[in-house]
Design an enzyme around this catalytic site. Structure first.
Site, short mmCIF file in Angstrom:
data_model
loop_
_atom_site.label_atom_id
_atom_site.label_comp_id
_atom_site.label_asym_id
_atom_site.label_seq_id
_atom_site.Cartn_x
_atom_site.Cartn_y
_atom_site.Cartn_z
CE1 TYR A 180 -2.04 3.74 2.25
CE2 TYR A 180 -3.89 2.84 0.99
CZ TYR A 180 -3.60 3.51 1.79
OH TYR A 180 -4.49 4.59 1.70
CG ASP A 206 5.89 3.56 0.54
OD1 ASP A 206 4.90 3.67 0.12
OD2 ASP A 206 5.85 4.60 1.79
CE LYS A 247 2.46 5.11 7.60
NZ LYS A 247 0.96 4.62 7.96
P1 KE4 Z 1 -0.37 9.02 4.26
O1 KE4 Z 1 -1.12 9.17 2.83
O2 KE4 Z 1 -1.70 7.31 4.77
O3 KE4 Z 1 0.30 9.28 5.05
O4 KE4 Z 1 0.59 7.42 3.60
C1 KE4 Z 1 0.20 6.26 3.06
C2 KE4 Z 1 1.19 4.93 2.89
C3 KE4 Z 1 2.14 5.37 2.45
N1 KE4 Z 1 3.08 4.68 2.40
C4 KE4 Z 1 2.64 2.95 3.08
C5 KE4 Z 1 3.85 2.41 3.41
C6 KE4 Z 1 2.10 3.30 3.98
O5 KE4 Z 1 1.80 2.31 5.32
C7 KE4 Z 1 1.20 4.55 3.88
C8 KE4 Z 1 0.04 4.71 4.66
N2 KE4 Z 1 -0.62 3.19 5.94
C9 KE4 Z 1 -1.75 3.66 6.47
C10 KE4 Z 1 -1.99 2.03 7.65
N3 KE4 Z 1 -1.47 0.41 6.72
C11 KE4 Z 1 -1.97 4.66 7.28
C12 KE4 Z 1 -3.02 4.80 8.16
C13 KE4 Z 1 -4.65 5.12 6.91
O6 KE4 Z 1 -4.61 4.35 5.93
O7 KE4 Z 1 -5.50 5.47 8.04
#
Ligand code: KE4
Length: 438
Positions: free
Chosen positions: A152, A247, A275
């Site tokens: 993801y 990523d 994060k």
């Molecule tokens: P954000 O746009 O949510 O800040 O980051 C996206 C993203 C990109 N790359 C990786 C490896 C990530 O894990 C994420 C976001 N992770 C999720 C949890 N698995 C965020 C939680 C959510 O979507 O509310």
């Protein structure tokens, strides 16, 4: 000072709050990962966080193993981070003009991650990966990108194909609204499938702008890379002029101060961050080889912009967080606690006769309810989601708040004590013992 305790006040206020929220916002949440879709019931509404604890609006408190999905490695409301945010806020919250803090945070990132020679700050992990993909396409003049099922990378259209995390949970790995024109340029392979990489690059390596992956996957549950897979990726992308993007939104500053790449010994061309780098405030970043980054406007022609990019409060929180991580280096402590937690949870499942796999890197781990190693999405997808849901809610009742999905990693902080870890293991023993009957 809170000590671990069962959730004794019920969840009625959260239920009512969720009912109201559902009349106002789609699904009552602002991100589907929080919706409890994978575990049933309604989400818990949080009043506050302190150190390793979350306190919900019914008054229950929980040992927190989500940590805002990764950012809270120093625990909630760390006094140094809060003080930095407060001091920054007193000087104003956003100027739409450069500030010294942006350079200070950029320098910290560049000093921490050797493959990052230049960096651009944005406001989320999604923005970071979306921009990195555009940069790779702009710099190479190519259109195809490669991602891996169960990985993801946020919700940019070109990456919302066979996505992990809540997309996998809620059965929308290929979301409505993502056009066939967009997804046509996204090639999806299985993670750890080295042969598939070789076949693809033999066939069309010189047409591929970028390969993007989670170097250690958190978003289908914790899945480790096969070393041959990573080495082949690095070799084939280098030979074909394809941009290799790690990523590290989740793993950056989590599994090591210099990210997963420092533990895996592979140098990507671009790295995306989020994060932890924002200390819990909205901040992401992408960076890497100078010759690539200098394609980004206004140095080059690849457009990317953002009103709140490098925001004064987010950079203040990020700087405070990275300085604490750099100077106090909690990673050995986190590794010790993580080893104990992983062993304890695995032994508890073993004792209960519950088929499982514990997979971990640093203070990120997943207890899979499955009887085979999880190496890719097809294997992860076989995990017993019902059993996971019962495990999740059983732990909530014991005052332990795990990620609300089998396809996520748990995270804990430097404020979790050995006693907290033992409490968690004891709670898991009791819950898993009830599962063996099902
Ligand atoms: P954000 O746009 O949510 O800040 O980051 C996206 C993203 C990109 N790359 C990786 C490896 C990530 O894990 C994420 C976001 N992770 C999720 C949890 N698995 C965020 C939680 C959510 O979507 O509310």
């Amino acid at each position: 000072m809170l000590t671990p305790a069962p959730a004794q006040f019920g969840f009625e206020k959260s239920r009512q709050a969720f009912e109201r929220a559902c009349t106002l916002m789609p699904g009552g949440v602002n991100s589907p990962a929080r919706a409890f879709g994978a575990v049933g019931g309604h989400p818990l509404f949080i009043q506050r966080g302190t150190g390793p604890f979350l306190v919900d609006i019914d008054g229950n408190h929980y040992l927190d193993y989500i940590g805002s999905w990764g950012p809270m490695i120093l625990g909630h409301a760390h006094p140094v981070v809060i003080d930095a945010i407060q001091k920054a806020a007193e000087q104003g919250t956003s100027f739409g003009a450069p500030t010294g803090r942006e350079s200070e945070l950029a320098q910290l990132i560049i000093d921490a991650i050797p493959s990052v020679e230049k960096v651009r700050l944005v406001s989320s992990g999604t923005e970071a990966t979306m921009s990195a993909i555009r940069l790779a396409r702009g710099a190479t003049g190519r259109e195809k990108i490669v991602k891996f099922a169960g990985n993801y990378h946020g919700h940019a259209d070109s990456l919302l194909v066979a996505a992990g995390s809540s997309a996998a949970n809620l059965g929308v790995p290929d979301s409505p609204g993502v056009t066939s024109g967009t997804s046509r340029d996204t090639i999806v392979l299985d993670y750890n499938d080295t042969a598939a990489i070789n076949r693809l690059f033999d066939e069309m390596g010189n047409q591929i702008a970028a390969v993007i992956l989670e170097p250690v996957v958190g978003n289908m549950g914790l899945v480790l890379p096969d070393s041959q897979f990573l080495l082949t990726l690095r070799k084939r992308t280098e030979a074909s002029g394809t941009v290799l993007i790690f990523d590290e939104v989740m793993t950056g500053f989590r599994v090591a101060y210099s990210g997963a790449q420092s533990r895996l010994g592979i140098k990507p061309d671009l790295t995306t961050l989020g994060k932890i780098v924002g200390g819990g405030l909205p901040l992401g970043a992408y960076g890497g080889r100078r010759d690539l980054m200098d394609h980004v406007l206004p140095a080059g022609k690849v457009f990317q912009a953002g009103t709140l990019s490098g925001n004064p409060l987010a950079t203040a929180a990020g700087i405070a967080t990275l300085k604490l991580l750099r100077d106090q280096s909690p990673y050995d402590y986190l590794e010790q606690q993580a080893q104990r937690l992983a062993t304890g949870l695995s032994e508890a499942a073993q004792a209960a006769g519950v088929p499982h796999r514990m997979q971990r890197m640093g203070s990120m781990m997943t207890l899979f309810f499955i009887d085979e190693d999880v190496v890719d999405w097809p294997s992860a997808a076989k995990a017993d989601r019902k059993k996971f849901a019962a495990y999740f809610w059983g732990l909530v009742r014991h005052g332990v708040y795990m990620p609300c999905s089998q396809f996520e990693a748990l995270f804990f902080s430097a404020t979790h004590t050995p006693e907290h870890i033992e409490y968690t293991i004891d709670a898991a023993k009791k819950v898993l013992a009830t599962l063996s009957a099902t």
